[in-house]
Design a protein around this motif. Structure first.
Motif, mmCIF file in Angstrom:
data_model
loop_
_atom_site.group_PDB
_atom_site.id
_atom_site.type_symbol
_atom_site.label_atom_id
_atom_site.label_comp_id
_atom_site.label_asym_id
_atom_site.label_seq_id
_atom_site.Cartn_x
_atom_site.Cartn_y
_atom_site.Cartn_z
ATOM 1 N N UNK A 88 63.564 32.897 46.834
ATOM 2 C CA UNK A 88 63.986 33.648 45.554
ATOM 3 C C UNK A 88 64.942 34.636 45.957
ATOM 4 N N UNK A 89 64.701 35.676 46.510
ATOM 5 C CA UNK A 89 65.350 36.957 47.066
ATOM 6 C C UNK A 89 64.593 37.968 48.027
ATOM 7 N N UNK A 90 65.291 38.717 48.595
ATOM 8 C CA UNK A 90 64.666 39.765 49.186
ATOM 9 C C UNK A 90 64.397 41.024 48.192
ATOM 10 N N UNK A 91 63.252 41.781 48.394
ATOM 11 C CA UNK A 91 63.097 42.781 47.417
ATOM 12 C C UNK A 91 63.394 43.751 48.248
ATOM 13 N N UNK A 92 63.143 45.173 47.385
ATOM 14 C CA UNK A 92 63.602 46.376 48.269
ATOM 15 C C UNK A 92 63.019 46.912 49.358
ATOM 16 N N UNK A 93 61.681 46.236 49.533
ATOM 17 C CA UNK A 93 61.066 46.530 50.745
ATOM 18 C C UNK A 93 61.607 45.698 52.098
ATOM 19 N N UNK A 94 62.478 44.641 51.574
ATOM 20 C CA UNK A 94 63.159 43.794 52.278
ATOM 21 C C UNK A 94 62.319 42.687 52.894
ATOM 22 N N UNK A 95 61.254 42.646 52.222
ATOM 23 C CA UNK A 95 60.417 41.132 52.247
ATOM 24 C C UNK A 95 60.832 40.036 51.338
ATOM 25 N N UNK A 96 60.789 38.944 51.863
ATOM 26 C CA UNK A 96 61.448 37.795 51.029
ATOM 27 C C UNK A 96 60.458 37.487 50.005
ATOM 28 N N UNK A 97 60.968 36.998 48.823
ATOM 29 C CA UNK A 97 60.151 36.520 47.653
ATOM 30 C C UNK A 97 60.357 35.028 47.650
ATOM 31 N N UNK A 98 59.408 34.438 47.868
ATOM 32 C CA UNK A 98 59.135 32.781 47.563
ATOM 33 C C UNK A 98 58.227 32.434 46.344
ATOM 34 N N UNK A 99 58.550 31.320 45.682
ATOM 35 C CA UNK A 99 57.604 31.102 44.824
ATOM 36 C C UNK A 99 57.326 29.500 44.929
ATOM 37 N N UNK A 100 56.373 28.904 44.262
ATOM 38 C CA UNK A 100 55.750 27.798 44.538
ATOM 39 C C UNK A 100 56.494 26.850 43.389
ATOM 40 N N UNK A 101 57.460 26.156 43.749
ATOM 41 C CA UNK A 101 58.515 25.591 42.636
ATOM 42 C C UNK A 101 57.876 24.170 41.962
ATOM 43 N N UNK A 102 56.936 23.572 42.876
ATOM 44 C CA UNK A 102 56.468 22.241 42.609
ATOM 45 C C UNK A 102 55.084 21.857 43.644
ATOM 46 N N UNK A 103 54.186 21.508 42.601
ATOM 47 C CA UNK A 103 53.298 20.591 43.535
ATOM 48 C C UNK A 103 53.572 19.073 43.009
ATOM 49 N N UNK A 104 53.808 18.221 44.311
ATOM 50 C CA UNK A 104 54.036 16.754 44.017
ATOM 51 C C UNK A 104 53.205 15.998 43.378
ATOM 52 N N UNK A 105 53.397 14.912 42.780
ATOM 53 C CA UNK A 105 52.697 14.032 42.118
ATOM 54 C C UNK A 105 51.234 13.840 43.082
ATOM 55 N N UNK A 106 49.963 14.014 42.395
ATOM 56 C CA UNK A 106 48.826 13.928 43.261
ATOM 57 C C UNK A 106 48.768 12.229 43.463
#
Length: 336
Positions: free
Chosen positions: A228-246
């Motif tokens: 998603x982006x880097x936050x103010x502490x310079x850590x990257x932000x990632x999100x779980x966009x999808x869990x694929x079909x089971x």
């Protein structure tokens, strides 16, 4: 059917753990301690690396980009480095010579991987660490430039981004960590939490416009994560966009993201599953093969290129390498 078995090769006496392909050459690693080199277009065995070099299973093999240098990581805690003899002459003979043995890990080496430019070799181990090595141009001398110890458990897998100097590691601690170079050192840029079991494997999307990674876990799921982006502490932000079909019923040991955007997964239930993204963040099953190595577990599935043709290679507990044809023309309207 978009995937069809093209060839089944009985190469090893025991489990196949790892497959890598470069310049049309397949390398495979096995519990039988050997590494095999195969001309994938002719299904021809070219060389078998000396199985006395490693005292235990060869868990991972990786070709250095744009070369015939091969790294092999073993349960004996070492990494062997090989190169093709007579490469400059490019004659029809094929024999690999041992260039170096790398030592440093205190326990089983689980995975090795080269950066996209061949500048770095990453390795991970049951000792909970990830090491980054720098080598000379010939691949004969190796210096450890960073030891990354932020995982709390066994590290199962490492993979580099195809274009960027980003490294992902997957662990028994149920997380994926993203590592990046910062001020002449390497740091953890992000921790991806969401799996409810060991993360066995991950692979980056082959895209220059967005940054995503897929992962397979002991919880039988395949997930896609998005930067998603880097936050103010310079850590990257990632999100779980999808869990694929089971579809998997047991652990997913291997995931691979193709250049054309398809994800393949395989694991303990013997299934080989192909997914595609129908629309952003929503994935569909394109095809699946039950028992693709008979009753045996599938330890690795990897997209490969043979003479410009996209194929899938799988390796299982039966000691076989299966090569699968891939027909993209039949995927466009399936499961819409």
């Amino acid at each position: 059917m978009p995937i069809q078995l093209a060839k089944s090769l009985k190469l090893h006496r025991d489990k196949v753990w790892s497959i890598d392909c470069s310049n049309g050459m397949l390398a495979t690693g096995s519990t039988d301690r050997s590494v095999k080199i195969i001309d994938a277009s002719q299904y021809k065995l070219l060389d078998e690396l000396d199985n006395t070099v490693h005292k235990k299973a060869v868990r991972s093999v990786a070709w250095r980009p744009n070369s015939y240098v091969l790294a092999a990581g073993s349960f004996d805690s070492t990494i062997s480095i090989w190169n093709r003899e007579g490469e400059e002459e490019m004659d029809n003979s094929w024999e690999m010579e041992l260039l170096a043995i790398i030592e440093g890990h205190e326990n089983e080496v689980k995975s090795v991987a080269w950066s996209h430019d061949g500048a770095y070799l990453a390795s991970c181990s049951r000792d909970k660490s990830v090491w980054i090595w720098e080598s000379d141009e010939m691949g004969e001398e190796y210096e450890c430039i960073s030891v990354l110890q932020e995982h709390s458990q066994d590290v199962k897998h490492v993979v580099w981004h195809p274009y960027l100097q980003l490294l992902a590691s997957s662990s028994y601690d149920d997380t994926i960590r993203i590592w990046r170079e910062y001020d002449d050192d390497w740091e953890s840029a992000a921790v991806l939490n969401g799996h409810e079991g060991t993360v066995w494997s991950s692979d980056f999307e082959k895209s220059e416009t967005q940054l995503r990674i897929c992962s397979g876990s002991d919880d039988a799921s395949v997930k896609v994560w998005k930067y998603v982006r880097d936050d103010e502490e310079e850590q990257q932000e990632w999100i779980c966009e999808a869990t694929l079909p089971a579809v998997h019923t047991r652990a997913v040991y291997s995931v691979s993201w193709s250049e054309d955007g398809h994800i393949a997964s395989a694991g303990s239930d013997g299934k080989l599953v192909i997914y595609r993204e129908a629309q952003p963040g929503q994935w569909k099953i394109v095809d699946q093969q039950e028992l693709c190595h008979g009753v045996h577990e599938v330890n690795v599935a990897k997209w490969i290129k043979i003479n410009g043709k996209t194929m899938l290679a799988t390796g299982g507990d039966d000691g076989y390498i299966n090569l699968w044809n891939w027909d993209t023309s039949s995927t466009s309207n399936k499961n819409n």
